[in-house]
Scaffold this motif. Structure first.
Motif, mmCIF file in Angstrom:
data_model
loop_
_atom_site.group_PDB
_atom_site.id
_atom_site.type_symbol
_atom_site.label_atom_id
_atom_site.label_comp_id
_atom_site.label_asym_id
_atom_site.label_seq_id
_atom_site.Cartn_x
_atom_site.Cartn_y
_atom_site.Cartn_z
ATOM 1 N N UNK A 79 4.383 1.737 -31.510
ATOM 2 C CA UNK A 79 4.989 2.956 -30.950
ATOM 3 C C UNK A 79 4.661 3.063 -29.464
ATOM 4 N N UNK A 80 3.398 2.726 -29.100
ATOM 5 C CA UNK A 80 3.045 2.768 -27.686
ATOM 6 C C UNK A 80 3.863 1.765 -26.885
ATOM 7 N N UNK A 81 4.135 0.602 -27.465
ATOM 8 C CA UNK A 81 4.989 -0.376 -26.781
ATOM 9 C C UNK A 81 6.381 0.202 -26.554
ATOM 10 N N UNK A 82 6.908 0.872 -27.573
ATOM 11 C CA UNK A 82 8.223 1.505 -27.409
ATOM 12 C C UNK A 82 8.182 2.583 -26.330
ATOM 13 N N UNK A 83 7.117 3.382 -26.346
ATOM 14 C CA UNK A 83 6.968 4.420 -25.332
ATOM 15 C C UNK A 83 6.903 3.804 -23.944
ATOM 16 N N UNK A 84 6.123 2.730 -23.802
ATOM 17 C CA UNK A 84 5.955 2.107 -22.491
ATOM 18 C C UNK A 84 7.263 1.515 -21.982
ATOM 19 N N UNK A 139 0.485 -0.874 -21.640
ATOM 20 C CA UNK A 139 0.389 -2.257 -22.104
ATOM 21 C C UNK A 139 -1.021 -2.591 -22.593
ATOM 22 N N UNK A 140 -2.056 -2.050 -21.924
ATOM 23 C CA UNK A 140 -3.419 -2.259 -22.396
ATOM 24 C C UNK A 140 -3.604 -1.645 -23.786
ATOM 25 N N UNK A 141 -3.017 -0.452 -23.952
ATOM 26 C CA UNK A 141 -3.105 0.176 -25.270
ATOM 27 C C UNK A 141 -2.449 -0.708 -26.323
ATOM 28 N N UNK A 142 -1.285 -1.242 -25.940
ATOM 29 C CA UNK A 142 -0.585 -2.110 -26.884
ATOM 30 C C UNK A 142 -1.418 -3.343 -27.233
ATOM 31 N N UNK A 143 -2.158 -3.866 -26.278
ATOM 32 C CA UNK A 143 -2.953 -5.065 -26.519
ATOM 33 C C UNK A 143 -4.303 -4.755 -27.166
ATOM 34 N N UNK A 144 -4.950 -3.722 -26.692
ATOM 35 C CA UNK A 144 -6.324 -3.451 -27.122
ATOM 36 C C UNK A 144 -6.377 -2.684 -28.419
ATOM 37 N N UNK A 145 -5.436 -1.779 -28.617
ATOM 38 C CA UNK A 145 -5.518 -0.908 -29.790
ATOM 39 C C UNK A 145 -5.489 -1.707 -31.107
ATOM 40 N N UNK A 146 -4.650 -2.713 -31.248
ATOM 41 C CA UNK A 146 -4.722 -3.512 -32.483
ATOM 42 C C UNK A 146 -6.079 -4.201 -32.640
ATOM 43 N N UNK A 147 -6.643 -4.642 -31.512
ATOM 44 C CA UNK A 147 -7.964 -5.294 -31.590
ATOM 45 C C UNK A 147 -9.014 -4.305 -32.063
ATOM 46 N N UNK A 148 -8.933 -3.091 -31.499
ATOM 47 C CA UNK A 148 -9.864 -2.049 -31.916
ATOM 48 C C UNK A 148 -9.687 -1.765 -33.398
ATOM 49 N N UNK A 172 1.935 2.363 -16.750
ATOM 50 C CA UNK A 172 2.374 1.105 -17.342
ATOM 51 C C UNK A 172 1.176 0.259 -17.790
ATOM 52 N N UNK A 173 0.151 0.201 -16.947
ATOM 53 C CA UNK A 173 -1.041 -0.580 -17.292
ATOM 54 C C UNK A 173 -1.704 -0.018 -18.534
ATOM 55 N N UNK A 196 0.826 -1.203 0.000
ATOM 56 C CA UNK A 196 0.000 0.000 0.000
ATOM 57 C C UNK A 196 0.861 1.255 0.000
ATOM 58 N N UNK A 197 1.950 1.239 0.791
ATOM 59 C CA UNK A 197 2.846 2.403 0.839
ATOM 60 C C UNK A 197 3.529 2.624 -0.506
ATOM 61 N N UNK A 198 4.008 1.527 -1.096
ATOM 62 C CA UNK A 198 4.639 1.644 -2.404
ATOM 63 C C UNK A 198 3.625 2.059 -3.461
ATOM 64 N N UNK A 199 2.354 1.582 -3.296
ATOM 65 C CA UNK A 199 1.324 1.959 -4.245
ATOM 66 C C UNK A 199 1.020 3.435 -4.191
ATOM 67 N N UNK A 200 1.023 4.012 -2.991
ATOM 68 C CA UNK A 200 0.797 5.451 -2.880
ATOM 69 C C UNK A 200 1.905 6.242 -3.569
ATOM 70 N N UNK A 201 3.130 5.692 -3.476
ATOM 71 C CA UNK A 201 4.256 6.421 -4.083
ATOM 72 C C UNK A 201 4.306 6.220 -5.591
ATOM 73 N N UNK A 202 4.093 4.979 -6.075
ATOM 74 C CA UNK A 202 4.257 4.677 -7.499
ATOM 75 C C UNK A 202 2.946 4.304 -8.169
ATOM 76 N N UNK A 203 1.835 4.741 -7.586
ATOM 77 C CA UNK A 203 0.553 4.399 -8.175
ATOM 78 C C UNK A 203 0.389 4.960 -9.573
ATOM 79 N N UNK A 204 0.747 6.210 -9.752
ATOM 80 C CA UNK A 204 0.646 6.827 -11.070
ATOM 81 C C UNK A 204 1.550 6.136 -12.086
ATOM 82 N N UNK A 205 2.715 5.773 -11.639
ATOM 83 C CA UNK A 205 3.655 5.078 -12.525
ATOM 84 C C UNK A 205 3.085 3.739 -12.964
ATOM 85 N N UNK A 206 2.508 2.995 -12.018
ATOM 86 C CA UNK A 206 1.912 1.700 -12.349
ATOM 87 C C UNK A 206 0.725 1.874 -13.288
#
Length: 877
Positions: A509-514, A123-132, A119-120, A106-116
């Motif tokens: 490109x989003x994968x490279x960015x991520x 990676x979701x963009x990388x997976x979903x965008x081709x499907x879309x 990342x989500x 929880x403490x680490x999540x408060x600090x790196x929540x935005x970072x996580x």
């Protein structure tokens, strides 16, 4: 002539008393470095040499126009992470003191929540965008065009929506262009990074090597040049121990015993002696002159008395009664033989003169001046012993500081590192692939990404322009969707082409960015933000530790009781040696000694304790000079001076002057002349033999006149001249006895001081000399102490290494450029997606539709398009 000789002798004495041999030789000491020592051995050391100028200058990183982009990137990273990095949690996880439980998560999540979250999303963009994209294509190309019928329903807001889409897409293109420019600039910036990093590291390694060499040069200056100069001053003083100690002894004796005044009195007595001999000789000559003149006067008066008595006996009654010639017969009543005989006094004075008082003064002065020679002779062994001690101390200092110089020779190996770094570009990685080749491929990839973004931008921009031209300038504004022109239709096709390309390559490109974000964002937040911190918080949290009094401190090596580096370097955790403190001190250009707390393993005060090696006091105390044998004036000279005084005291000047003032004769020359003149008058004109008597009487009167005017006058003159000579002798001789008494007393006092106080005076002046020599050593010790602690080895290059390599190069150039890549591409992807949506929407408004919406009115037959009810579509005629 005699006076000139005395003046020359006086000048000689003055010159002897100011003998150049008593002066320091040399008076001042200097060397090629500009060090200076004056006559009092007050040393002025020149500034230590600065050495080679450093290449790297402390300056802030130059962003080269990327500051807005970097600020945006840093702001995004700052939002992604919390405000404060949980170092305690990280360190606890490393050393096992903190378990990876829910609270920790929880403490680490408060600090790196935005970072996580980022990342989500990535990676979701990388997976979903081709499907879309796949679904989008399928709906338009398959399934009977269920999602992409070429038909548009129009209403009153259609034009407004078209304008809105055009404006929004234009703004999106503008931002996309900015992302493209940032991507290109960042790629070009990265293409220069390798050479800049290489140059920066090379310059810093050269500066570190220069730092080591400069420090060695400064140590050599302090340990060798500085000590050689100090030893030179010491040896100057030791070699001049005669003038320094002996001269001080002479000055002290002169002040206490009044030697200079005594010699001056003795010297002043010589011209007085000459004057006395002259005056006494003159008195003796005048006494002889009186004897001669009185003898002549007595003979003349006796002869005259005999002649007068004979004449009156012949004349008888005619001449009258005979005069009384008893006074003439008695002669003078002044007996020259009764006057004092000054021959013995004159002989005594001449004996004193023959003793050559001036020569005795010179001899006594030379004997006194030889004190310096005596001191120098008696102290030769002491001087040699101290000289040997100085050489031993030079060895001690040289060995001690030479050890530090040997430690600094490790900087010489940096030159090999410099050449290695310079050849990194030609280093082979695998096969024939070099680092330079890899950089070329990276640059080509960056250009390809830039070109892709540029392509999307151009497709959307040109499509937008064509759509606007077709709708606004080519008469399609009020046309039905099936009647639009080819220009606007071309624009719609370009927009749809951009949509297709975005769907195809956007996820990659989003994968490279991520992936780049995964690495770059934590480096920026954890490393660079803390490395840029002027308080060096990262080192305080990870390495430094703290005071043992404040309890255990968490470090990368576990809990630490006190300061980690102090414990590792010196075995004493209470020594506040810290990385943050060292960097702060070096940033302020303090000496390495102060920044690194070197005094905790190198006792500088013990090395500089020259008194333990050079025992000046003990050696100086061994100097022994016997002044009791110095004899300023011999006893014979004292005896002669006493005889001279007694001879002067024996002269009765008052009685002698009184005797010279008395009447010389008892005869009454005037009464006798009257009697003779009366008798001559009585015999004048008388016959013979009275005429002969008359002639004799006239002759007697003439003789009487002659005796009175010549012989008696000569006696009187001799008396007066001798009286004056006696007065001169009295004025010269009267103060002489007191002068001699004072002189004898002064000589005895001076001799007593030499015999009684001379030894103590020598000890006192020897102690002052020892303090002087010790003072030279203390000045050197102070100079070395202050120089090493404040000026030697100023560690600004270490701070420059930290600032230029870690802050400016690693963070400012490498990590910032890395992060600007994903930020620019991410920025571009965001507006590509927005542009995709807007392009699809706008394409409906500018492309030619294949059929009208059922709610739209059918076109007239006069139109250039033919409506076919069976298909519900319009076709060109």
């Amino acid at each position: 002539m005699k006076s000139c000789l005395l003046i020359l002798l006086s000048l000689y004495i003055v010159c002897c008393h100011g003998n150049p041999n008593k002066e320091l030789s040399p008076k001042t000491v200097t060397d090629s470095n500009g060090n200076y020592a004056d006559e009092e051995s007050q040393l002025t050391y020149a500034a230590i040499p600065e050495g080679i100028e450093y290449i790297v200058k402390p300056e802030e990183y130059k962003y080269q126009g990327l500051l807005p982009l970097i600020n945006g990137m840093q702001g995004f990273v700052g939002i992604s992470f919390g405000k404060e990095t949980p170092w305690d949690t990280f360190l606890g996880l490393v050393d096992g003191s903190v378990s990876f439980d829910q609270a920790t998560i929880l403490e680490l999540g408060k600090w790196a929540g935005g970072y996580a979250a980022c990342l989500v999303i990535g990676f979701l963009f990388f997976l979903i965008f081709p499907i879309v994209g796949f679904c989008f294509c399928c709906c338009r190309c398959c399934c009977s065009n269920c999602g992409g019928k070429m038909m548009q329903k129009r209403d009153d807001n259609t034009s407004a929506w078209r304008c809105c889409y055009i404006i929004t897409l234009f703004l999106s293109c503008t931002f996309l262009f900015c992302g493209m420019v940032c991507t290109y600039v960042t790629n070009e910036r990265m293409s220069t990074l390798f050479s800049e990093v290489t140059q920066t590291v090379q310059e810093n390694t050269v500066d570190l090597q220069s730092f080591g060499n400069n420090t060695i040069t400064q140590i050599n200056y302090v340990a060798i040049d500085g000590f050689n100069f100090t030893a030179k001053v010491m040896l100057r003083d030791l070699n001049n121990i005669g003038p320094i100690v002996g001269g001080a002894v002479e000055e002290s004796l002169s002040q206490q015993a009044g030697i200079d005044a005594t010699f001056a009195q003795l010297l002043a007595l010589d011209p007085v002696l000459v004057n006395m001999i002259t005056d006494l000789t003159d008195v003796e000559n005048k006494k002889q002159a009186i004897k001669t003149s009185i003898s002549t006067l007595d003979a003349s008066m006796t002869q005259l008395a005999t002649d007068i008595d004979s004449t009156f006996a012949t004349c008888g009654a005619t001449c009258g009664s005979a005069p009384d010639t008893t006074g003439l017969k008695d002669g003078t009543n002044f007996d020259p033989d009764s006057m004092p005989d000054f021959s013995s006094e004159l002989q005594d004075l001449e004996d004193v003169q023959d003793s050559n008082l001036t020569g005795l003064v010179i001899q006594g002065q030379e004997e006194f001046d030889n004190i310096s020679v005596r001191v120098e002779t008696e102290s030769q062994s002491t001087v040699q012993t101290i000289t040997d001690m100085v050489s031993d101390f030079e060895t001690v200092v040289g060995d001690a500081l030479g050890g530090v110089s040997d430690m600094l020779t490790l900087f010489d190996s940096i030159s090999n590192l410099t050449s290695t770094i310079g050849n990194l570009g030609n280093m082979t990685l695998t096969g024939s692939l070099t680092v330079d080749d890899l950089e070329k491929y990276r640059w080509a990839g960056g250009v390809a990404l830039t070109c892709f973004v540029l392509l999307i931008f151009l497709l959307q921009l040109v499509g937008l322009v064509f759509g606007c031209l077709g709708c606004c300038c080519c008469g399609d504004k009020n046309s039905t969707p099936t009647e639009r022109g080819k220009v606007s239709n071309c624009g719609g096709l370009l927009l749809m082409a951009s949509v297709g390309l975005v769907f195809i390559f956007g996820s990659l490109i989003m994968l490279l960015v991520t992936l780049t974000y995964v690495v770059g964002a934590p480096l920026e937040e954890i490393a660079c933000v803390n490395l840029r911190d002027p308080e060096y918080t990262i080192f305080k949290n990870l390495i430094d530790g703290g005071s043992p009094d404040t309890g255990p401190h968490t470090t990368i090596l576990g809990d630490q009781e006190g300061y980690l580096l102090g414990d590792m370097a010196f075995g004493d955790p209470s020594i506040p040696l810290t990385v943050s403190g060292m960097l702060t001190d070096c940033e302020n250009d303090k000496s390495a000694w102060e920044a690194l707390y070197v005094d905790n393993f190198f006792n500088l005060n013990e090395v500089l304790d020259f008194k333990s090696t050079i025992d000046v006091d003990t050696e100086i105390d061994k100097i022994s000079v016997d002044l009791s044998t110095i004899e300023l004036i011999s006893p014979d000279t004292k005896t002669e001076l006493t005889s001279m005084r007694d001879a002067i005291d024996g002269i009765d000047f008052t009685g002698l002057k009184s005797e010279l003032s008395e009447q010389t004769v008892t005869a009454d020359f005037q009464s006798l002349r009257t009697t003779l003149q009366s008798a001559a008058d009585n015999t004048q004109g008388q016959p013979s033999p009275l005429d002969t008597v008359h002639t004799n009487l006239i002759n007697h009167i003439a003789e009487l006149d002659r005796i009175e005017t010549e012989d008696y006058a000569d006696v009187k003159t001799s008396q007066d001249e001798m009286y004056i000579s006696v007065q001169n002798l009295e004025s010269t001789a009267t103060p002489v006895p007191d002068q001699i008494n004072s002189l004898v007393t002064a000589l005895e006092s001076t001799q007593s001081v030499l015999q009684v106080d001379g030894e103590q005076i020598i000890k006192n002046e020897s102690s002052k000399f020892a303090y002087r020599v010790v003072g030279v050593g203390e000045q050197y010790a102070t100079f070395v102490n202050n120089t090493i602690r404040t000026s030697l080895g100023k560690c600004k290059p270490i701070s420059n290494v930290y600032q230029s390599i870690l802050v400016n190069t690693l963070c400012g150039s490498v990590i910032d450029s890395w992060n600007c890549v994903w930020f620019s591409l991410g920025w571009s992807i965001a507006f590509m997606v927005l542009g995709l949506i807007l392009s699809v929407k706008l394409a409906k408004h500018i492309r030619i539709m294949e059929e009208l919406h059922p709610d739209d009115p059918a076109p007239s037959k006069e139109d250039n398009w033919k409506y076919r009810p069976e298909s519900g579509k319009v076709h060109p005629i």
